[in-house]
Structure formats: structure tokens, C-alpha cells
Design a protein around this motif. Structure first.
Motif, mmCIF file in Angstrom:
data_model
loop_
_atom_site.group_PDB
_atom_site.id
_atom_site.type_symbol
_atom_site.label_atom_id
_atom_site.label_comp_id
_atom_site.label_asym_id
_atom_site.label_seq_id
_atom_site.Cartn_x
_atom_site.Cartn_y
_atom_site.Cartn_z
ATOM 1 N N ARG A 126 87.994 15.670 -27.638
ATOM 2 C CA ARG A 126 86.890 16.091 -26.775
ATOM 3 C C ARG A 126 86.585 15.046 -25.710
ATOM 4 N NH1 ARG A 126 81.428 15.456 -26.716
ATOM 5 N NH2 ARG A 126 81.335 14.395 -28.745
ATOM 6 N N LEU A 127 86.689 13.781 -26.068
ATOM 7 C CA LEU A 127 86.373 12.703 -25.129
ATOM 8 C C LEU A 127 87.592 12.251 -24.331
ATOM 9 C CD1 LEU A 127 84.108 10.555 -27.475
ATOM 10 C CD2 LEU A 127 83.359 12.027 -25.611
ATOM 11 N N GLY A 160 68.732 -0.321 -24.946
ATOM 12 C CA GLY A 160 68.033 0.911 -25.271
ATOM 13 C C GLY A 160 67.498 1.586 -24.031
ATOM 14 N N ASP A 161 67.004 0.801 -23.074
ATOM 15 C CA ASP A 161 66.496 1.380 -21.837
ATOM 16 C C ASP A 161 67.603 2.084 -21.067
ATOM 17 O OD1 ASP A 161 64.000 0.478 -22.388
ATOM 18 O OD2 ASP A 161 64.144 -1.347 -21.191
ATOM 19 N N VAL A 162 68.781 1.472 -21.018
ATOM 20 C CA VAL A 162 69.885 2.069 -20.273
ATOM 21 C C VAL A 162 70.278 3.410 -20.866
ATOM 22 C CG1 VAL A 162 72.302 1.782 -19.650
ATOM 23 C CG2 VAL A 162 70.745 -0.151 -19.487
ATOM 24 N N ARG A 163 70.258 3.519 -22.189
ATOM 25 C CA ARG A 163 70.686 4.754 -22.837
ATOM 26 C C ARG A 163 69.547 5.745 -23.052
ATOM 27 N NH1 ARG A 163 73.883 0.716 -23.951
ATOM 28 N NH2 ARG A 163 76.055 1.054 -24.491
ATOM 29 N N GLY A 164 68.364 5.405 -22.581
ATOM 30 C CA GLY A 164 67.242 6.322 -22.719
ATOM 31 C C GLY A 164 66.716 6.419 -24.129
ATOM 32 N N THR A 165 66.953 5.395 -24.954
ATOM 33 C CA THR A 165 66.492 5.414 -26.338
ATOM 34 C C THR A 165 65.105 4.781 -26.432
ATOM 35 O OG1 THR A 165 68.781 5.154 -27.037
ATOM 36 C CG2 THR A 165 67.088 4.746 -28.686
ATOM 37 N N ARG A 202 77.462 -0.663 -17.301
ATOM 38 C CA ARG A 202 78.909 -0.843 -17.332
ATOM 39 C C ARG A 202 79.332 -1.411 -18.679
ATOM 40 N NH1 ARG A 202 81.349 1.879 -13.111
ATOM 41 N NH2 ARG A 202 80.384 1.340 -11.132
ATOM 42 N N GLU A 203 80.462 -0.916 -19.176
ATOM 43 C CA GLU A 203 81.084 -1.488 -20.373
ATOM 44 C C GLU A 203 82.591 -1.538 -20.164
ATOM 45 O OE1 GLU A 203 78.269 -0.443 -24.255
ATOM 46 O OE2 GLU A 203 80.190 0.590 -23.968
ATOM 47 N N THR A 204 83.183 -2.587 -20.694
ATOM 48 C CA THR A 204 84.634 -2.730 -20.658
ATOM 49 C C THR A 204 85.142 -2.903 -22.083
ATOM 50 O OG1 THR A 204 84.536 -3.774 -18.477
ATOM 51 C CG2 THR A 204 86.571 -4.039 -19.722
ATOM 52 N N ASP A 246 81.738 9.128 -20.452
ATOM 53 C CA ASP A 246 81.861 7.693 -20.719
ATOM 54 C C ASP A 246 80.827 7.236 -21.740
ATOM 55 O OD1 ASP A 246 83.910 7.623 -18.972
ATOM 56 O OD2 ASP A 246 83.004 6.253 -17.537
ATOM 57 N N ALA A 247 79.616 7.793 -21.658
ATOM 58 C CA ALA A 247 78.604 7.443 -22.658
ATOM 59 C C ALA A 247 79.044 7.887 -24.049
ATOM 60 C CB ALA A 247 77.272 8.091 -22.293
ATOM 61 N N GLY A 248 79.670 9.068 -24.147
ATOM 62 C CA GLY A 248 80.188 9.526 -25.433
ATOM 63 C C GLY A 248 81.284 8.626 -25.956
#
Length: 822
Positions: free
Chosen positions: A401-402, A549-554, A453-455, A422-424
């Protein structure tokens, strides 16, 4: 028993595991003999899986995986490549409608071997074997500690005058074509050679093979009763003399009596060429699986085809390789083979030719050829119909799926967390890491430092299948398993820092059901832990969790409350904890101060952006921290390295002026201060990779103070402070060290192009005001370096809430940085 068609007894085909010459010989022998059944060395539990080898989605290299049902970590692999004789035998049997069976010792015994022994029992048994040379009771021989396991191929190669078993095998087997004569001749020769070796060396240190061979003989007898002597057996050449041996059924069954058992599951899993190599630790490995795969697959002109592959690889790496290079390399390989008396060029000759012709004598590109082609990164595939634990099936579904396909070769993956897919991917990789499945490893981003961003560096290893099976005890889906594992880890965490780190990982993996459990345990641990060092270690991970958490809306309200309380306890307890420390403890405390400072910087982000309570509380936290640093910088009982670092952090934050910093340094470097304490202060102020070298380059006042103090240190004290100073200044970049040396050589006030201004201390420094014209000249260069606004390169401009939370690691907003370039 016989090795020839038409003789008495089964046809014994002794092979070398993963030998392409053996594989070709097996195929030729089976075609010539046409047996009614094929018996293969391998675990009998896999008989039901043999039919999957004919599936169109099955692509070797693959492996049979067996693991204990209630202990998945106890596992064993039976790898098979396209050029493995056992794989060729399986495919021949399936293609001709002939039954194929595995006849080695069942995995249920192999996996249980030694399982019931505790460490004390193992030690006692080892001591007994050393004293008496006996095997273990119950008919299960063990390998004596003093036994030396021989390599039969190495012995044969040495007997033939070769110093390399691989070269001997190539000359005798791999370079012998199927048309060289009798299809059964190589098996007769190898069988006789192994018989002589076993007479000379006995079991050769392979004591447990006696049990395996007894089981094989029983299985061969059972096949003879069903099919007569029209039976072919494909096994390691070492076992052929034992299968020829005439023993009674009672004797073989006696060897198998009392074997331990463990309930085992078995399936096919993907494998890689790299994991077939000896360097991976695989006992039956080969040095060059990629080369062997080429030899097996090349129908004709193998050397020419190999050189073409090498040329293509080097061209892809921007190496200038032409068709003429290929022609000359082939000619050189043929010439080397003739000079060395070899029937055909082998891997040694082709490697020497590639090094001389295509790599111009350099081993650097040759190492790439060895890694990519001689060993290789081929990853096999297994059909969806293969048995798998539920967690593996859920992982396969998520990977599809991803669009995140497992690959054997390491690759880098850049993720933009504002994009749904990308978040998934990020969630999946973080959840797998929680479960101990290290498919991806976080890496430092080369581009933006924003938190959106993540690598990752991804590389799929076959052993990860075992990790998936182990993690299956936590749940049937990746989400459920990661949640259960996080809750269990929180309960069993040994330190407060472990719990805060786990909270951060739960936010990164987006585990909302696990977070309340972790937060409850975190609050309890924080309330009970009075060690300032533990609190200081725990705070950074907690603050990072707020940011991510802020970046992911948690929602992170609970985290914010705990972080604020933790910070307040650190502020209160840090000054007393820094008193009367030895050198090692002071250095450790400096690390805690740095960590807390970074955490407070993140907590203080957003200050001044609004008039709400949140902005005000952030300002209070940062102000409280600056007060703690001032207290640390002014206490004589605090070690010099901590005082110096406190002054430097205040200076970096703009909470301390340049003049005040110079005054404090002047006081510390005065003759009344012990040289060792002054050196420690310098280490704290300009050491530890904090950019202190550039600070001295650009502030001649501070450099002059350090220089004047250093030249005034008495000779007897200089020896004591030299190691600390050497550690401080040796950490600077070479260019920074050169610049500092040049400035010291020229003397104060001689910086080219700089305007020297007299200061109160008499040491020249910078101009008092900013030169706007010179500053504006830098803007075009910044515009080129920073490029366009990142938010315009994404799917769209994005909403303001997402962009506001995208900050770099220094607490500055990415958009603000780009704005400078404009």
C-alpha cells in the motif's frame, strides 16, 4: 549402493552446496538416470512446501525457514540459489512429475538441539567431554570442545597442490562441461575422495552428522521399499560414504533415540546472494555467489559476458570504459589462464584482468565490482501462497500500500511528512523499530532541517523475517504489536530517560493507545526520581516529543505539562548538583547542561509570536534557565568546565554581552586562578564542538585573552594543563586551527581588512556599528545557497499551522531562513 544408473542401490549424487558445476552435473545425471523419486538433503517438514518452487512468483535465492512456534527467535535457514544442486533437483522433479522429498534430520530435532541445556549443564557437559571424550547421554552425540572441523574441499585442494580450495573446485568441477563424458563420473570421483577423507579423519569434527546420516539412511530405505532402487539422492558429498555404509535399522534407530523435540513451523522466505557468502557467517557459504550465478546462467561465452557486465557497472559509475577495454580484458584473462595452466579463466584471472585493464591498477573501482557483481545484492521473492505469520502478512500489505518494496541493496529514502504516503511510511518504519525490526535506520537529512523532513537508510536482510516472527507474539498487525510492545517496554524501563525516549518513539510511530500508558509511567517516575542527572537526561527526549507531536498533529498537552514540571525540577536542582565535582563528573555534568539548554531552546520556540499563555510560559521557562546559567557562571564551587560552558551558552543566547563575557574570561584567566581551573574554564567556553574555534577567530578580544594567559602559564603548570588544552583545540577544524595560528603569529589588531577599535582592555576588536553596505553584499550569495522557499516545492503552499511548526534544529523557522535569502 551405487552411483551409476543400472547398478544396485540408489543413485548417490554427492554435491557441493551452492556449486554451479554440481548443479549442472546433477541435472545431467537426473536426465540420464530418470529416477522415480528424488531425495534431497533438507528438513522433511518442508515436503509440503516443495510444490511452491514451481510457482511463477518464486524467484531464488530463497530459503526454507524453520522456527520454534513458542520461541520464534530459535530458528534455522536452508538457503537455496538458482545454482544450488538441491534447487535444480527440486525443479527437475517438479518438471518431470517425480516425487521429491527431504531426508535430513527433522527441524523439530535440529531446533531443539541443546535447547533444554542450561548454562550450567552446558559447562558440566563440556568439562566431562574434555575429561572423558564422551558424547552426551540419550544417543545424541555432541561436538567435543577439542574437535577441529575440517573442510574436505580444502584438504582435497591441498592434496592436489592448490593453495585455494575455490580455485581447485573451479578447475576440477566448474570448468568441466556436461559433454566432457559420463554424467555420473564426477560423483564417483567425489564419493571416492570423501571416503578416503573420512577414513583418514573420521568424522572430521562433524560429530552430529552421525545422527543426521542415520536418519538419512532410514529415509533412503523407506524410499527403496516404495520405489525399489530407482531412487536418486542429492546430498553433500561428505555424506556419500556414510549413506553407502551398510548398517542395521536397529543401529540407526538407536542413534536417534531420545532426541529432544520442539514444535516448529516452516515456510519459504526471500534470501540474498550476500547472505550466501562466507563473510555473512553462513557455514556452507561461498566466496563469490554473484560469480557462480553468472557461470550457471551463462549458456556460452561466460568470460565475455562477465566482462560486459563489469563494463556496464563501471560506466554507470562514470568510469571511462569502452568496448576496447572489454576486448583487451578478455584477452588478458585468457592469457593469464594459459600461463597458469588453468583450463579456463576463473575468477582470479578475470579479476586480475579487470584490475589491469578497466580499473587502471586501482583497487577502489575493483572493490565496487566485487561488492556489486562478485558477491551481489540479488534479493529473491516468494509467492503470497507461502505460509506466514499474521504479522508478516500485515507487513506485506502495508509495504504494497505504501509502495515501499524491500530491497537487498542499501538505499536512502527522503520523506516529507506533510504528504500522506510519506507520513505512512514514517509511521511504519518507526513502528518496526519499536518491534526490533531494523529495516530502516534514521539518517541525517542533507537538505532541510525542518521537522517535516525525515531521511532513512533502508536495507532488507533475510534475518528480519525472524524478527517479524518474534514480534508476532505482540499482535497480529504492525499497529497492535507496536502498541503492546511499547506498553510492555514502558513497564519494564530501567530509567527515566528510557521512558521519555519511549514516549518520543510512540509519538513518532503514532501509537495513541500506548501513549497514555507511557505518560502515566513517565509522570510516576519523574515524581520519584530526585537525581538531577537522570532528570537532565530525560528532558531532551521529552521536548523533542513535543516538537514532533506538533508536526504530526498529535495532541501533546500531557507531555507539555510533564516537560514543564521536569524542567522546573532541573532548574532548582542543577546548581547544588554542580558543586564539588571531580573532573569526570564535571565533564558529565557539562553534557547535561548542554542537553538541558537544547531542550529549553525548543521549549522556548514561538516566544513572542503571540500574546497567549503558551507564549508567556515559554518566555518564563527560558528566563528561568538563563538565571540558572548566571548562577552557575558565578559560583566558585562549580567546576571551571561547567562555569565556562554556562558563560558561553548565555553569550550564544544574547543574554550576556560581549564585554561581560570578556570580563568574566579576564577574571578567570588572571594570575590568581589555578592554571588547571582556568584551562577547564576555557575547555567549557570554547571546547566540546560548540563552535568555539570560530568564536575566537571572529572575536580578537577573547583570542587575545586566551593567548596572553597561555603565554603566561608557568612551565611547571603548563605540563599539567597541556592535555586539556590539546583536547580543546585539536577538536577544531583544520582550517580554523590554521586561521587561529596565523592570527596569533601576526599579533593582535593585525587582521587584514578589519577595523581595529580600542577597547577598555586595550585589545583591538571589531567596529562598534554594523556596516550595512557590506552586510547587504552577502544577500545574493545566501539566495543562491538557500534556494527557493521549500513550502513552494511541496504539494502546495500548505496551511499556516504546518509551516509554523516546521523549524530547524536551532529553533529558527525554515521560512525565516529563506526569507533572508530574499
Amino acid at each position: 549402493m551405487s552411483d551409476r544408473d543400472g547398478g544396485t542401490g540408489p543413485l548417490l549424487l554427492g554435491v557441493r552446496h551452492h556449486g554451479p558445476g554440481s548443479a549442472r552435473a546433477v541435472r545431467a545425471a537426473l536426465e540420464a538416470a530418470g529416477p522415480r523419486t528424488v531425495l534431497i538433503e533438507g528438513p522433511p517438514e518442508a515436503d509440503a512446501l516443495i510444490a511452491l518452487a514451481a510457482d511463477e512468483d518464486m524467484r531464488p535465492p530463497v530459503a526454507l525457514l524453520a522456527h520454534v512456534v513458542d520461541e520464534p527467535g530459535r530458528s534455522a535457514f536452508w538457503p537455496l540459489a538458482e545454482f544450488s544442486p538441491e534447487w535444480v533437483a527440486i525443479r527437475w522433479a517438479l518438471d518431470h512429475g517425480v516425487p521429491a522429498r527431504f531426508i535430513d534430520l527433522p527441524a523439530t530435532h535440529t531446533l531443539a538441539w541443546g535447547r533444554e541445556e542450561g548454562e550450567e549443564q552446558k559447562q558440566e557437559a563440556s568439562e566431562k567431554r574434555e575429561q572423558q571424550g564422551e558424547g552426551e547421554p540419550g544417543g545424541l552425540p555432541s561436538e567435543p570442545a577439542e574437535a577441529v572441523r575440517i573442510d574436505p574441499l580444502a584438504v582435497l585442494a591441498e592434496t592436489a597442490g592448490y593453495d585455494d580450495a575455490e580455485r581447485w573446485w573451479e578447475d576440477v568441477i566448474e570448468h568441466r562441461g556436461a559433454s566432457d563424458g559420463d554424467a555420473f563420473a564426477p560423483f564417483e570421483v567425489l564419493g571416492e575422495a570423501m571416503g578416503a577423507l573420512r577414513e583418514a579423519f573420521g568424522t572430521g569434527g562433524h560429530e552430529r552428522d552421525l545422527v543426521r546420516e542415520a536418519y538419512m539412511r532410514l529415509q533412503v530405505r523407506a524410499a527403496q521399499r516404495e520405489f525399489g532402487d530407482d531412487v536418486a539422492v542429492v546430498c553433500g558429498a561428505w555424506h556419500v560414504p556414510a549413506l553407502r555404509q551398510r548398517t542395521t535399522v536397529a543401529a540407526d534407530r538407536a542413534l536417534l533415540k531420545g532426541l529432544p523435540k520442539a514444535k516448529a513451523d516452516m515456510t519459504w522466505v526471500p534470501w540474498t546472494h550476500r547472505r550466501l557468502s562466507r563473510t555473512s557467517g553462513y557455514g556452507a557459504g561461498i566466496d563469490s555467489p554473484g560469480w557462480y550465478g553468472h557461470l550457471f546462467g551463462a549458456a556460452d561465452r561466460p568470460i565475455e559476458r562477465w566482462m560486459t557486465k563489469v563494463a556496464r557497472l563501471l560506466r554507470d559509475e562514470d568510469r571511462p570504459v569502452s568496448s576496447a577495454h572489454v576486448i583487451e580484458a578478455v584477452r588478458l584473462a585468457d592469457t593469464l589462464a594459459a600461463m597458469r595452466g588453468r583450463p579456463l579463466p576463473g575468477l582470479t584471472e578475470t579479476t586480475d584482468a579487470v584490475r589491469a585493464v578497466m580499473c587502471e591498477g586501482s583497487d577502489v573501482p575493483l572493490a565496487l565490482v566485487h561488492d556489486r557483481l562478485v558477491v551481489g545484492d540479488v534479493l529473491g521473492e516468494v509467492p503470497a501462497a507461502a505460509p506466514a505469520v499474521p504479522l508478516q502478512r500485515d507487513l506485506d500489505r502495508l509495504q504494497r500500500r505504501l509502495r515501499l518494496k524491500p530491497e537487498a541493496q542499501e538505499r536512502e529514502l527522503e520523506l516529507d511528512l506533510r504528504k500522506e504516503n510519506d507520513a505512512g511510511r514514517s509511521r511504519l518504519l518507526h513502528r518496526l523499530r519499536l518491534l526490533g525490526i531494523e529495516w530502516g535506520e534514521p539518517a541525517t537529512s542533507r537538505g532541510s532541517t525542518g521537522t517535516f523532513r525525515e531521511t532513512w537508510r533502508l536495507r532488507w536482510e533475510p534475518e528480519l523475517v525472524v524478527r517479524v516472527a518474534e514480534a508476532g507474539v505482540w499482535g497480529t498487525t504492525v499497529l497492535a504489536a507496536a502498541t503492546a510492545k511499547a506498553e510492555a517496554d514502558a513497564v519494564g524501563a530501567r530509567s527515566l530517560a528510557d521512558v521519555t525516549g519511549l514516549a518520543e518513539r510512540c509519538l513518532l510511530a503514532e501509537l495513541p493507545d500506548a501513549l497514555p500508558v507511557v505518560m502515566r509511567i513517565l509522570a510516576d517516575r519523574a515524581a520519584l526520581d530526585a537525581d538531577v542527572g537522570h532528570l537532565a537526561q530525560a528532558l531532551p527526549a521529552l521536548v523533542r516529543s513535543l516538537r514532533y507531536g506538533d508536526v504530526r498533529g498529535t495532541g501533546t498537552e500531557a507531555l507539555a505539562e510533564v516537560a514543564a514540571g521536569l524542567a522546573e525540577r532541573v532548574f532548582v536542582g542543577l546548581p547544588p548538583a554542580c558543586a564539588a565535582l571531580d573532573a569526570d563528573a564535571a565533564e558529565e555534568m557539562r553534557g547535561h547542561v548542554d542537553a538541558v539548554h537544547g531542550a529549553v531552546g525548543l521549549l522556548g520556540e514561538g516566544e513572542g509570536e503571540g500574546q497567549g499563555e503558551d507564549s508567556a510560559s515559554r518566555g518564563v521557562i527560558r528566563g528561568r534557565w538563563h538565571g540558572v546559567l548566571r548562577t552557575l557562571s558565578g559560583r566558585d564551587t562549580v567546576p571551571g568546565v561547567v562555569r565556562g560552558r554556562a558563560v558561553r551558552l548565555l553569550l550564544d543566547d544574547g543574554a550576556l554581552g560581549q564585554e561581560e563575557a570578556a570580563r568574566l574570561m579576564g577574571l578567570v584567566l588572571s594570575p590568581g586562578t589555578e592554571p588547571a581551573d582556568a584551562a577547564a574554564w576555557i575547555e567549557g567556553f570554547v571546547g566540546g564542538g560548540s563552535g568555539g574555534g570560530m568564536l575566537l577567530v571572529h572575536d580578537e578580544r577573547l583570542l587575545g585573552l586566551v593567548d596572553a594567559w597561555l603565554t603566561g602559564v608557568p612551565g611547571d603548570a603548563f605540563t599539567d594543563v597541556l592535555p586539556l588544552l590539546r583536547r580543546t583545540f585539536s577538536a577544531y577544524e583544520p582550517g580554523v586551527r590554521r586561521t587561529l595560528g596565523e592570527l596569533v603569529r601576526r599579533g593582535p589588531g593585525t587582521r587584514g581588512g578589519a577595523t581595529a577599535t580600542a577597547t577598555a582592555s586595550g585589545i583591538p576588536g571589531f567596529a562598534p556599528d554594523l556596516d550595512a553596505a557590506r552586510a547587504d553584499a552577502v544577500l545574493p550569495v545566501l539566495r543562491l545557497l538557500l534556494g527557493p522557499d521549500e513550502t513552494e516545492d511541496a504539494d502546495g503552499p500548505g496551511d499556516s499551522s504546518t509551516n509554523d511548526s516546521s523549524t530547524n534544529d536551532n529553533g529558527a523557522d525554515d521560512n525565516d531562513l529563506v526569507g533572508v535569502g530574499r
